[in-house]
Design a protein around this motif. Structure first.
Motif, short mmCIF file in Angstrom:
data_model
loop_
_atom_site.label_atom_id
_atom_site.label_comp_id
_atom_site.label_asym_id
_atom_site.label_seq_id
_atom_site.Cartn_x
_atom_site.Cartn_y
_atom_site.Cartn_z
N UNK A 102 0.85 -1.19 0.00
CA UNK A 102 0.00 0.00 0.00
C UNK A 102 0.89 1.24 0.00
N UNK A 103 0.52 2.26 -0.78
CA UNK A 103 -0.61 2.26 -1.71
C UNK A 103 -0.29 1.43 -2.96
N UNK A 104 -1.29 0.71 -3.43
CA UNK A 104 -1.12 -0.11 -4.62
C UNK A 104 -2.47 -0.44 -5.22
N UNK A 105 -2.45 -1.26 -6.25
CA UNK A 105 -3.64 -1.65 -6.99
C UNK A 105 -4.70 -2.22 -6.06
N UNK A 123 3.81 -1.04 3.78
CA UNK A 123 4.21 0.11 2.99
C UNK A 123 4.96 -0.34 1.75
N UNK A 124 4.61 0.23 0.61
CA UNK A 124 5.17 -0.22 -0.66
C UNK A 124 6.69 -0.10 -0.70
N UNK A 125 7.24 0.86 0.03
CA UNK A 125 8.70 1.03 0.04
C UNK A 125 9.40 0.00 0.90
N UNK A 301 -8.41 17.79 -20.20
CA UNK A 301 -7.54 16.68 -19.80
C UNK A 301 -8.13 15.97 -18.59
N UNK A 302 -8.15 14.63 -18.63
CA UNK A 302 -8.59 13.82 -17.49
C UNK A 302 -7.36 13.26 -16.78
N UNK A 303 -7.28 13.50 -15.46
CA UNK A 303 -6.21 12.92 -14.64
C UNK A 303 -6.86 12.01 -13.61
N UNK A 304 -6.07 11.12 -13.03
CA UNK A 304 -6.59 10.12 -12.09
C UNK A 304 -6.58 10.66 -10.67
N UNK A 305 -7.74 10.67 -10.05
CA UNK A 305 -7.85 10.98 -8.63
C UNK A 305 -7.24 9.81 -7.85
N UNK A 306 -6.09 10.03 -7.22
CA UNK A 306 -5.38 8.94 -6.54
C UNK A 306 -5.78 8.78 -5.09
N UNK A 307 -6.78 9.52 -4.64
CA UNK A 307 -7.20 9.38 -3.24
C UNK A 307 -7.88 8.05 -2.96
N UNK A 308 -8.26 7.33 -4.00
CA UNK A 308 -8.86 6.01 -3.79
C UNK A 308 -7.82 4.96 -3.42
N UNK A 309 -6.53 5.27 -3.59
CA UNK A 309 -5.48 4.36 -3.16
C UNK A 309 -5.22 4.53 -1.67
N UNK A 310 -5.06 3.43 -0.98
CA UNK A 310 -4.85 3.47 0.46
C UNK A 310 -3.64 4.35 0.82
N UNK A 352 -2.94 9.50 4.09
CA UNK A 352 -3.99 9.30 5.06
C UNK A 352 -4.09 7.83 5.44
N UNK A 353 -3.78 7.50 6.67
CA UNK A 353 -3.65 6.10 7.07
C UNK A 353 -4.93 5.31 6.92
N UNK A 354 -6.08 5.99 6.95
CA UNK A 354 -7.35 5.27 6.92
C UNK A 354 -8.03 5.35 5.56
N UNK A 355 -7.32 5.85 4.56
CA UNK A 355 -7.95 5.95 3.23
C UNK A 355 -8.23 4.58 2.66
#
Length: 357
Positions: A102-105, A123-125, A301-310, A352-355
């Motif tokens: 996380x964050x990931x697919x 954590x992804x790192x 232009x459409x960009x991706x809202x990345x707030x849906x990723x944990x 955000x830890x709880x996303x």
């Protein structure tokens, strides 16, 4: 799969816009396709009048040559997500846990939950430093989506060895690995590799991909695969694309060059994560994310809202496209625009830890 659980689980949000008036930077598929691919697809119509070969030997040989494994270890699937689902279904049962980056697919955690398991997020790192003991499955995405994080092959192999020692299946999602020079883990014992034609070859609607696994794990994946799970056009197109070495080389060079250019330019206004993938993750700081997205849409232009990723609460993800298209992205995101209209000031955001995943 439990019926009530499946009914209760919602869908994961994904990039992609079907608005013809918008230039789509929200999805990560290559804007280019190999020369001749439409001809191959159309020519497959006659083959579609009969059942496809079973097993699809030519497709398996092309996939094996592409990733460097034995053709017998290739399991054709209708897209990379189908390969992921098959691996999770075989590894995870009721009450099991799975180590998930996380964050990931978001589909990794969703598939685990569909099987009655519970994702344990790392954590992804630091996912390769995590202890796989006690988990039925561990997942690594390389390069990771949405961060673009790539992993050293030796570190991946060391983690695979620890997973084998722990009796944990390792799923390595290589959906974007073809954009890099890094070698696949295909053929590594105890590892399921998932690959797709969606991203590198710009064909998300074809739904062609494959898994690779050895030994008992490979035998189980082959046994679980549905007969005729890829149609004749997908098999023919996939086989053709997997042989297009010059297209792959040219794509890698274009993406590398344009990604570096975009990162430098966007870095004047946003915090931009390093990436080995055909996309960049932008931290918009204390700007309003909705206004950044809306401002880009107003400029076509459409960009991706990345707030849906944990763990991401101030981020957008943008694809790397052709040079002229990338120039439009820069304009839409206010690069070089001193006045701006996205609100707030530059600076680092937080995870955000709880996303949601």
């Amino acid at each position: 799969m439990n019926r009530e659980r499946a009914a209760a689980l919602g869908r994961e949000p994904h990039g992609s816009s079907d608005d013809p008036d918008l230039l789509d930077f929200s999805a990560n598929a290559n804007p280019e396709v190999p020369d001749g691919v439409e001809r191959v697809y159309r020519a497959a119509f006659e083959r579609a009048r009969t059942y496809p070969p079973e097993p699809p030997a030519a497709f398996r040989r092309a996939a094996a040559d592409y990733v460097g494994c034995d053709p017998g270890d290739v399991v054709p699937t209708p897209g990379g997500l189908a390969a992921i689902r098959a691996a999770v279904a075989l590894a995870v049962g009721e009450g099991d846990t799975a180590l998930v980056p996380a964050p990931s697919f978001g589909e990794y955690a969703r598939e685990v939950r569909l099987r009655g398991g519970e994702p344990s997020f790392a954590d992804v790192d630091r996912v390769l430093d995590a202890d796989p003991s006690g988990h039925a499955l561990a997942v690594v995405c390389t390069p990771n989506n949405p961060t673009g994080t790539g992993y050293d092959r030796d570190a991946l192999l060391a983690f695979a060895e620890r997973c084998r020692a722990a009796g944990t299946v390792l799923l390595v999602d290589e959906a974007f690995l073809g954009f890099t020079e890094r070698a696949s883990l295909a053929g590594t014992d105890g590892v399921v590799v998932a690959r797709a034609l969606t991203k590198l070859f710009g064909l998300p609607g074809i739904r062609a991909g494959f898994a690779v696994a050895t030994g008992d794990l490979g035998a189980a994946l082959r046994g679980a695969r549905r007969t005729w799970n890829l149609g004749a056009p997908a098999l023919a197109t996939g086989e053709y694309c997997l042989r297009q070495e010059e297209f792959v080389r040219e794509t890698r060079e274009r993406v590398r060059r344009e990604r570096d250019r975009l990162r430098a330019a966007l870095g004047e206004r946003y915090a931009v994560a390093p990436s080995e993938a055909p996309y960049l993750l932008l931290d918009v700081g204390d700007r309003d994310v909705d206004r950044v997205i809306e401002r880009a849409r107003d400029r076509g232009v459409a960009v991706r809202d990345a707030r849906s990723f944990r763990g991401l609460d101030a981020h957008v993800r943008v694809a790397v496209r052709r040079p002229a298209e990338n120039d439009r992205l820069l304009t839409a995101l206010g690069v070089g625009d001193e006045a701006g209209d996205d609100g707030g000031s530059s600076g680092g955001g937080s995870r955000g830890a709880d996303a949601d995943v």
